[in-house]
Motif scaffolding. Structure first.
Motif, PDB file in Angstrom:
ATOM      1  N   SER A  15     -62.390  -4.175  12.388  1.00  0.00           N
ATOM      2  CA  SER A  15     -63.080  -3.078  11.692  1.00  0.00           C
ATOM      3  C   SER A  15     -64.490  -2.858  12.218  1.00  0.00           C
ATOM      4  CB  SER A  15     -63.126  -3.284  10.175  1.00  0.00           C
ATOM      5  OG  SER A  15     -61.797  -3.357   9.683  1.00  0.00           O
ATOM      6  N   TRP A  18     -69.951  -0.240   9.338  1.00  0.00           N
ATOM      7  CA  TRP A  18     -71.338  -0.733   9.328  1.00  0.00           C
ATOM      8  C   TRP A  18     -71.383  -2.208   9.724  1.00  0.00           C
ATOM      9  CZ3 TRP A  18     -74.420  -1.716   4.141  1.00  0.00           C
ATOM     10  CH2 TRP A  18     -75.696  -2.195   4.461  1.00  0.00           C
ATOM     11  N   MET A  19     -70.639  -3.024   9.010  1.00  0.00           N
ATOM     12  CA  MET A  19     -70.735  -4.460   9.271  1.00  0.00           C
ATOM     13  C   MET A  19     -70.159  -4.840  10.629  1.00  0.00           C
ATOM     14  SD  MET A  19     -72.436  -6.253   7.200  1.00  0.00           S
ATOM     15  CE  MET A  19     -73.560  -4.921   6.856  1.00  0.00           C
ATOM     16  N   ASP A  48     -59.506  -1.100  14.731  1.00  0.00           N
ATOM     17  CA  ASP A  48     -59.885  -0.304  13.564  1.00  0.00           C
ATOM     18  C   ASP A  48     -58.741   0.663  13.297  1.00  0.00           C
ATOM     19  OD1 ASP A  48     -62.916   0.355  12.142  1.00  0.00           O
ATOM     20  OD2 ASP A  48     -61.252   1.738  11.782  1.00  0.00           O
ATOM     21  N   CYS A  85     -64.451  -7.556   9.206  1.00  0.00           N
ATOM     22  CA  CYS A  85     -65.415  -6.651   8.566  1.00  0.00           C
ATOM     23  C   CYS A  85     -64.709  -5.471   7.918  1.00  0.00           C
ATOM     24  CB  CYS A  85     -66.417  -6.161   9.598  1.00  0.00           C
ATOM     25  SG  CYS A  85     -67.322  -7.499  10.390  1.00  0.00           S
ATOM     26  N   ASN A  88     -62.794  -4.785   1.359  1.00  0.00           N
ATOM     27  CA  ASN A  88     -62.488  -6.026   0.618  1.00  0.00           C
ATOM     28  C   ASN A  88     -61.001  -6.332   0.471  1.00  0.00           C
ATOM     29  OD1 ASN A  88     -65.195  -5.647   0.222  1.00  0.00           O
ATOM     30  ND2 ASN A  88     -65.143  -5.697  -1.999  1.00  0.00           N
ATOM     31  N   HIS A  91     -59.361  -8.417   3.176  1.00  0.00           N
ATOM     32  CA  HIS A  91     -59.962  -9.673   3.638  1.00  0.00           C
ATOM     33  C   HIS A  91     -59.014 -10.857   3.536  1.00  0.00           C
ATOM     34  CE1 HIS A  91     -64.475  -8.387   3.094  1.00  0.00           C
ATOM     35  NE2 HIS A  91     -63.794  -7.601   3.908  1.00  0.00           N
ATOM     36  N   GLU A 108     -66.761 -11.064   6.201  1.00  0.00           N
ATOM     37  CA  GLU A 108     -67.709 -10.476   5.262  1.00  0.00           C
ATOM     38  C   GLU A 108     -67.341 -10.847   3.824  1.00  0.00           C
ATOM     39  OE1 GLU A 108     -70.567  -9.410   5.057  1.00  0.00           O
ATOM     40  OE2 GLU A 108     -70.911  -9.479   7.202  1.00  0.00           O
ATOM     41  N   LYS A 109     -68.363 -10.805   2.989  1.00  0.00           N
ATOM     42  CA  LYS A 109     -68.164 -11.054   1.567  1.00  0.00           C
ATOM     43  C   LYS A 109     -67.758  -9.760   0.883  1.00  0.00           C
ATOM     44  CE  LYS A 109     -70.783  -8.952  -0.234  1.00  0.00           C
ATOM     45  NZ  LYS A 109     -70.971  -7.463  -0.223  1.00  0.00           N
ATOM     46  N   GLY A 135     -70.388 -13.832   5.267  1.00  0.00           N
ATOM     47  CA  GLY A 135     -71.519 -12.903   5.404  1.00  0.00           C
ATOM     48  C   GLY A 135     -72.533 -13.004   4.284  1.00  0.00           C
ATOM     49  N   ASN A 137     -75.764 -13.209   4.019  1.00  0.00           N
ATOM     50  CA  ASN A 137     -76.951 -13.137   4.860  1.00  0.00           C
ATOM     51  C   ASN A 137     -78.268 -13.430   4.154  1.00  0.00           C
ATOM     52  OD1 ASN A 137     -75.203 -10.344   5.210  1.00  0.00           O
ATOM     53  ND2 ASN A 137     -76.970 -10.131   3.840  1.00  0.00           N
ATOM     54  N   ARG A 181     -64.743   1.231  -2.910  1.00  0.00           N
ATOM     55  CA  ARG A 181     -65.571   0.282  -3.663  1.00  0.00           C
ATOM     56  C   ARG A 181     -65.427   0.441  -5.178  1.00  0.00           C
ATOM     57  NH1 ARG A 181     -68.463   0.867   1.007  1.00  0.00           N
ATOM     58  NH2 ARG A 181     -69.286  -1.075   1.831  1.00  0.00           N
ATOM     59  N   HIS A 198     -73.562 -12.172  -3.636  1.00  0.00           N
ATOM     60  CA  HIS A 198     -74.676 -12.595  -2.772  1.00  0.00           C
ATOM     61  C   HIS A 198     -75.667 -13.447  -3.574  1.00  0.00           C
ATOM     62  CE1 HIS A 198     -74.449 -10.696   1.152  1.00  0.00           C
ATOM     63  NE2 HIS A 198     -74.278  -9.487   0.660  1.00  0.00           N
ATOM     64  N   TYR A 336     -83.407  -6.849   8.548  1.00  0.00           N
ATOM     65  CA  TYR A 336     -82.095  -7.271   8.037  1.00  0.00           C
ATOM     66  C   TYR A 336     -81.171  -7.694   9.179  1.00  0.00           C
ATOM     67  CZ  TYR A 336     -77.451  -6.541   5.946  1.00  0.00           C
ATOM     68  OH  TYR A 336     -76.156  -6.687   5.522  1.00  0.00           O
TER      69      TYR A 336
HETATM   70  N1  LIG Z   1     -73.219  -8.910   4.028  1.00  0.00           N
HETATM   71  C1  LIG Z   1     -73.687  -7.736   3.613  1.00  0.00           C
HETATM   72  O1  LIG Z   1     -74.868  -7.605   3.267  1.00  0.00           O
HETATM   73  C2  LIG Z   1     -72.751  -6.561   3.566  1.00  0.00           C
HETATM   74  C3  LIG Z   1     -73.265  -5.250   3.606  1.00  0.00           C
HETATM   75  C4  LIG Z   1     -72.349  -4.185   3.608  1.00  0.00           C
HETATM   76  C5  LIG Z   1     -70.988  -4.426   3.548  1.00  0.00           C
HETATM   77  N2  LIG Z   1     -70.528  -5.721   3.480  1.00  0.00           N
HETATM   78  C6  LIG Z   1     -69.080  -5.992   3.415  1.00  0.00           C
HETATM   79  O2  LIG Z   1     -68.509  -5.690   4.689  1.00  0.00           O
HETATM   80  C7  LIG Z   1     -67.199  -5.145   4.505  1.00  0.00           C
HETATM   81  C8  LIG Z   1     -67.113  -3.817   5.244  1.00  0.00           C
HETATM   82  O3  LIG Z   1     -68.087  -2.953   4.704  1.00  0.00           O
HETATM   83  P1  LIG Z   1     -68.697  -1.756   5.576  1.00  0.00           P
HETATM   84  O4  LIG Z   1     -69.904  -1.301   4.827  1.00  0.00           O
HETATM   85  O5  LIG Z   1     -68.811  -2.162   7.000  1.00  0.00           O
HETATM   86  O6  LIG Z   1     -67.527  -0.691   5.405  1.00  0.00           O
HETATM   87  P2  LIG Z   1     -67.288   0.638   6.239  1.00  0.00           P
HETATM   88  O7  LIG Z   1     -66.594   1.551   5.302  1.00  0.00           O
HETATM   89  O8  LIG Z   1     -68.531   1.067   6.949  1.00  0.00           O
HETATM   90  O9  LIG Z   1     -66.270   0.175   7.394  1.00  0.00           O
HETATM   91  C9  LIG Z   1     -64.975  -0.255   7.114  1.00  0.00           C
HETATM   92  C10 LIG Z   1     -64.161  -0.086   8.391  1.00  0.00           C
HETATM   93  O10 LIG Z   1     -62.866  -0.671   8.165  1.00  0.00           O
HETATM   94  C11 LIG Z   1     -61.925   0.144   8.828  1.00  0.00           C
HETATM   95  N3  LIG Z   1     -60.577  -0.135   8.320  1.00  0.00           N
HETATM   96  C12 LIG Z   1     -60.001   0.325   7.183  1.00  0.00           C
HETATM   97  N4  LIG Z   1     -58.749  -0.134   7.089  1.00  0.00           N
HETATM   98  C13 LIG Z   1     -58.535  -0.913   8.184  1.00  0.00           C
HETATM   99  C14 LIG Z   1     -57.417  -1.662   8.655  1.00  0.00           C
HETATM  100  N5  LIG Z   1     -56.259  -1.694   7.987  1.00  0.00           N
HETATM  101  N6  LIG Z   1     -57.543  -2.333   9.812  1.00  0.00           N
HETATM  102  C15 LIG Z   1     -58.691  -2.286  10.526  1.00  0.00           C
HETATM  103  N7  LIG Z   1     -59.782  -1.595  10.118  1.00  0.00           N
HETATM  104  C16 LIG Z   1     -59.696  -0.910   8.959  1.00  0.00           C
HETATM  105  C17 LIG Z   1     -62.426   1.558   8.571  1.00  0.00           C
HETATM  106  O11 LIG Z   1     -61.836   2.496   9.448  1.00  0.00           O
HETATM  107  C18 LIG Z   1     -63.928   1.368   8.796  1.00  0.00           C
HETATM  108  O12 LIG Z   1     -64.265   1.549  10.163  1.00  0.00           O
HETATM  109  C19 LIG Z   1     -66.970  -5.039   2.996  1.00  0.00           C
HETATM  110  O13 LIG Z   1     -66.177  -6.119   2.569  1.00  0.00           O
HETATM  111  C20 LIG Z   1     -68.355  -5.125   2.396  1.00  0.00           C
HETATM  112  O14 LIG Z   1     -68.369  -5.727   1.111  1.00  0.00           O
HETATM  113  C21 LIG Z   1     -71.379  -6.774   3.516  1.00  0.00           C
END
Ligand SMILES: NC(=O)c1ccc[n+]([C@@H]2O[C@H](COP(=O)([O-])OP(=O)(O)OC[C@H]3O[C@@H](n4cnc5c(N)ncnc54)[C@H](O)[C@@H]3O)[C@@H](O)[C@H]2O)c1
Length: 397
Positions: A15, A18-19, A48, A85, A88, A91, A108-109, A135, A137, A181, A198, A336
């Motif tokens: 994935s 963002w993460m 992805d 990533c 949820n 995961h 990731e969490k 994750g 962080n 979410r 967190h 960050y």
């Molecule tokens: N540690 C932190 O501070 C922090 C911050 C933000 C998000 N997160 C966690 O990171 C995780 C991802 O969040 P995000 O903000 O990056 O989400 P996001 O929506 O930006 O990205 C999710 C990605 O997953 C892809 N995806 C969906 N289904 C899929 C599949 N079956 N196979 C492969 N890829 C698939 C989507 O196309 C997308 O590119 C979440 O669990 C969130 O809780 C953690």
């Protein structure tokens, strides 16, 4: 500083949101920030489900191969370690699959939507012996590392109470679409599993395992518009999980803060705070305060006989562990993304068997057990004990 022999490490990414993009940038920074380790991450294979994610992985991040099915990443013999990533709800399945494929993983969490999901990932990782990192962080700011040292050295005396709040406003607008979410079977709980997870881990890291909780949760924005571009566009749909949670806590007898009490608050609909992720630790001799919005500062008050007491504002310098890696000049802000570089380093050291500074699946389960106890307490109105989780890296006595 002598350099270790260079070691190439094939990275797989599941994935590229963002993460996923942030994990990838963090791997790329490892040879620059920690040259002496000799670790050379190579971005090999990303998956992805969405085309935009695959394009970003190949054209922006520079992965050598992309796939739509994450199993192709796990089956790739050139992939040595994997970042998970995804949203949820995927995961647990992906964590278990990575463990069974024998690939160390940084996930990731929250690791699961529930404590049962998280336990399944923990059990699979134990069964195959792969290294893991979570994750979490907010363990990594240098000011937090310094705070943990001060607590360990007894600078605050015996810990009496802590107060934590994790307030963001990123879902405060009721027009924010109902993404995954806000859907229970995709996210699990709301702000409880997300931000409170967190905070619970940060509390475990600084002051030790939480032994029992009583909690309340609420949902104040009860409907949100369907996602644009989907059949739900233009309709209002129910929000299925919490946007505010709070709890009273008692520490476990094994904690460095055994006997102490605390309060934790979490909201992702707070108007005003942006990322007010703050913790205060009070003891018989002193107290400390930290807030992510001022990540490089630590406020410290120590009672000394015959002197008045007040807070001293410590600003990041080389007395804060890891800080000088990122900034040679005192007080220059880190960001960050730097926290993820530290997290990537800890993961790769664990994956290569060099050091165990990482948070692991036991820490994920310890946090998930507290959140499960909080949900149970919110439903019953009673205090709920949390089961002990062996293998965690929380701050034990
Ligand atoms: N540690 C932190 O501070 C922090 C911050 C933000 C998000 N997160 C966690 O990171 C995780 C991802 O969040 P995000 O903000 O990056 O989400 P996001 O929506 O930006 O990205 C999710 C990605 O997953 C892809 N995806 C969906 N289904 C899929 C599949 N079956 N196979 C492969 N890829 C698939 C989507 O196309 C997308 O590119 C979440 O669990 C969130 O809780 C953690």
């Amino acid at each position: 500083m002598p350099l270790s022999p260079t070691r190439s490490i094939g990275v797989g990414l599941i994935s590229a949101g963002w993460m996923g993009r942030l994990h990838s940038r963090a791997y790329r920074m490892i040879p620059l920030v920690y040259p002496e380790l000799g670790l050379r991450p190579r971005l090999v294979h990303a998956a992805d489900a969405a085309e935009a994610g695959r394009v970003a992985a190949s054209d922006v991040l520079g992965y050598e191969r992309v796939s739509s099915d994450y199993r192709a990443v796990l089956a790739d013999p050139e992939v040595d370690v994997v970042s998970i990533c995804a949203p949820n709800f995927l995961h647990a399945e992906m964590g278990v699959a990575a463990a069974r494929a024998g690939k160390p993983f940084w996930i990731e969490k929250p690791v699961g939507r529930s404590a049962a999901d998280t336990a399944a990932v923990r059990d699979a990782a134990i069964a195959t012996g792969v290294a893991t990192s979570i994750g979490f962080n907010y363990r990594h700011p240098p000011a937090i590392a310094r705070a943990r040292q001060l607590i360990a050295d007894g600078a605050l005396g015996s810990i009496t109470n802590i107060r934590g709040r994790i307030f963001g406003g990123f879902h405060a607008d009721p027009q924010t679409p109902r993404a995954w979410r806000f859907v229970r079977d995709q996210a699990g709980s709301g702000v409880l599993g997300d931000l409170m997870g967190h905070l619970v881990d940060l509390v475990h890291f600084l002051t030790g395992p939480i032994g029992s909780v009583t909690a309340t949760t609420g949902t104040f924005i009860t409907e949100r518009p369907g996602l644009p571009g989907t059949p739900d566009e233009g309709r209002l749909l129910p929000v299925e999980n919490d946007d505010y949670a709070n709890m009273l806590i008692r520490f476990d007898d094994s904690a460095v803060a055994a006997g102490a009490l605390g309060t934790l608050d979490a909201s992702w609909i707070a108007v005003g705070p942006k990322a007010e992720y703050a913790i205060e630790v009070f003891g018989t001799r002193g107290s400390l305060r930290w807030d992510f919005e001022r990540m490089g500062e630590l406020r410290l008050a120590i009672r000394r006989p015959g002197e008045g007491v007040g807070y001293t504002r410590l600003v990041a310098d080389d007395a804060f562990p890891e800080y000088a890696r990122f900034q040679p000049g005192s007080g220059t802000p880190m960001g960050y993304d730097d926290l993820k570089v530290i997290e990537a380093k800890k993961f790769l050291l664990a994956a290569t068997g060099a050091a165990a500074e990482n948070s692991n699946v036991h820490d994920a389960l310890a946090s998930a057990q507290v959140l499960a106890a909080a949900e149970e307490s919110a439903a019953s109105g009673r205090w709920v004990d949390t089961p002990a989780v062996p293998g965690h890296t929380g701050h034990a006595r």
